[in-house]
Design a protein around this motif. Sequence first.
Motif, short mmCIF file in Angstrom:
data_model
loop_
_atom_site.label_atom_id
_atom_site.label_comp_id
_atom_site.label_asym_id
_atom_site.label_seq_id
_atom_site.Cartn_x
_atom_site.Cartn_y
_atom_site.Cartn_z
N HIS A 58 50.27 72.24 61.42
CA HIS A 58 49.01 72.37 60.70
C HIS A 58 47.87 72.67 61.68
CE1 HIS A 58 45.94 71.72 57.70
NE2 HIS A 58 45.36 70.83 58.50
N ASN A 59 47.81 71.96 62.81
CA ASN A 59 46.77 72.20 63.80
C ASN A 59 46.87 73.61 64.39
OD1 ASN A 59 45.70 69.69 63.40
ND2 ASN A 59 46.80 68.76 65.12
N HIS A 60 48.06 74.07 64.62
CA HIS A 60 48.27 75.42 65.15
C HIS A 60 47.76 76.47 64.16
CE1 HIS A 60 50.09 78.69 67.38
NE2 HIS A 60 50.74 79.07 66.29
N GLU A 61 48.09 76.31 62.90
CA GLU A 61 47.61 77.26 61.89
C GLU A 61 46.10 77.21 61.75
OE1 GLU A 61 49.84 76.23 58.40
OE2 GLU A 61 51.67 77.18 59.15
N ARG A 62 45.52 76.02 61.87
CA ARG A 62 44.07 75.88 61.79
C ARG A 62 43.40 76.58 62.97
NH1 ARG A 62 40.92 70.31 60.58
NH2 ARG A 62 38.84 71.20 60.52
N GLN A 63 43.98 76.45 64.16
CA GLN A 63 43.43 77.10 65.35
C GLN A 63 43.49 78.62 65.21
OE1 GLN A 63 41.91 75.48 67.89
NE2 GLN A 63 41.30 77.52 68.55
N ILE A 64 44.58 79.14 64.64
CA ILE A 64 44.69 80.58 64.40
C ILE A 64 43.59 81.03 63.45
CG2 ILE A 64 46.12 82.36 63.32
CD1 ILE A 64 48.57 80.88 64.42
N PHE A 65 43.34 80.26 62.41
CA PHE A 65 42.28 80.59 61.46
C PHE A 65 40.91 80.59 62.14
CE2 PHE A 65 38.92 79.18 58.58
CZ PHE A 65 38.96 80.20 57.64
N VAL A 111 69.74 61.05 59.42
CA VAL A 111 69.28 60.08 60.41
C VAL A 111 67.77 60.26 60.58
CG1 VAL A 111 69.51 59.34 62.79
CG2 VAL A 111 71.50 60.22 61.57
N PRO A 112 67.01 59.18 60.50
CA PRO A 112 65.57 59.33 60.70
C PRO A 112 65.29 59.75 62.14
CG PRO A 112 66.16 57.02 60.52
CD PRO A 112 67.40 57.82 60.24
N LEU A 113 64.42 60.75 62.29
CA LEU A 113 64.06 61.25 63.61
C LEU A 113 62.78 60.58 64.07
CD1 LEU A 113 64.72 65.03 62.99
CD2 LEU A 113 66.19 63.42 64.18
N THR A 114 62.84 59.91 65.21
CA THR A 114 61.66 59.23 65.75
C THR A 114 61.51 59.59 67.22
OG1 THR A 114 62.97 57.27 66.25
CG2 THR A 114 61.80 57.29 64.15
N THR A 115 60.28 59.47 67.70
CA THR A 115 60.02 59.69 69.12
C THR A 115 60.33 58.39 69.86
OG1 THR A 115 57.72 59.00 68.88
CG2 THR A 115 58.19 61.35 68.60
N ALA A 116 60.13 58.41 71.17
CA ALA A 116 60.39 57.21 71.96
C ALA A 116 59.45 56.08 71.57
CB ALA A 116 60.25 57.53 73.44
N ASN A 117 58.27 56.42 71.06
CA ASN A 117 57.30 55.40 70.64
C ASN A 117 57.60 54.85 69.26
OD1 ASN A 117 56.35 56.95 72.71
ND2 ASN A 117 54.28 57.11 71.95
N GLY A 118 58.55 55.46 68.55
CA GLY A 118 58.85 55.04 67.19
C GLY A 118 58.09 55.82 66.14
N GLU A 119 57.36 56.86 66.56
CA GLU A 119 56.59 57.68 65.63
C GLU A 119 57.53 58.65 64.91
OE1 GLU A 119 52.66 60.60 65.75
OE2 GLU A 119 53.57 59.89 67.61
N ASP A 120 57.24 58.91 63.65
CA ASP A 120 58.07 59.82 62.86
C ASP A 120 57.93 61.24 63.41
OD1 ASP A 120 59.65 60.99 60.92
OD2 ASP A 120 58.07 61.01 59.40
N LEU A 121 59.04 61.81 63.87
CA LEU A 121 59.02 63.12 64.50
C LEU A 121 58.69 64.22 63.50
CD1 LEU A 121 59.43 64.53 67.19
CD2 LEU A 121 61.83 64.79 66.63
N ARG A 122 59.19 64.10 62.28
CA ARG A 122 58.90 65.12 61.27
C ARG A 122 57.40 65.19 60.97
NH1 ARG A 122 63.94 63.18 59.06
NH2 ARG A 122 65.49 64.83 59.20
N ALA A 123 56.77 64.03 60.81
CA ALA A 123 55.33 64.00 60.54
C ALA A 123 54.55 64.57 61.71
CB ALA A 123 54.88 62.57 60.24
N LYS A 124 54.99 64.28 62.91
CA LYS A 124 54.33 64.80 64.11
C LYS A 124 54.44 66.32 64.16
CE LYS A 124 53.95 63.87 69.02
NZ LYS A 124 54.46 63.07 70.13
#
Length: 191
Positions: free
Chosen positions: A146-153, A127-140
């Motif tokens: 990615h942002n978390h790993e970048r912040q750690i770096f 089943v495709p996972l989407t947020t309430a806005n219709g945004e792809d949850l997996r991509a989010k």
Amino acid sequence: MPRPLPRITPSLAERHEALWLRLTTLHKDITAIAAKKPDAPVGDTERSIAEGLISDCRPFLGSRHEKFPVAAQNFSGLAVQLGQVLAQLDDFENRHAAWDARNNCRCWRVEGESLPIARLRASVAIVPLTTANGEDLRAKLVRRRHNHERQIFENGFQKGLSARHGPPQAPHDTETVAEGSETYPRLRGSA
């Protein structure tokens, strides 16, 4: 000219699957008991159930005209017998089933429409996972990770720079005033 692969009826395939499940469950239980008490005698109920299952498996076994032996008297012997019958059921399945790329699973070779092997087929729907806005949850989630790993770096990089250059220097808007033998930083305009 290659010989055509053997085909079976859908009812025989369904019968095989039902027997395979029952025999596997009984084999697992008998093997567990045989591991603890290999020479313990098998009860009449267990022996009659095992003989009935072996008899029901007769159409799938290699030697159809031979008489089946009576079920073993102890659990280790019965575990071996059931294991042999289970191996012959697996052999029958391997000879009469093949991978079907269209269904993306192993299927029985039957006339007409492909018949997937039910116990091997995944029944989970993606089943495709989407947020309430219709945004792809997996991509989010990937972006957030990615942002978390970048912040750690970046934090590690800043700590490395400060360790290389030493502690931070005093701000430029202070002046050092000498009082006796010690120097103290003072703000301009105070004193």
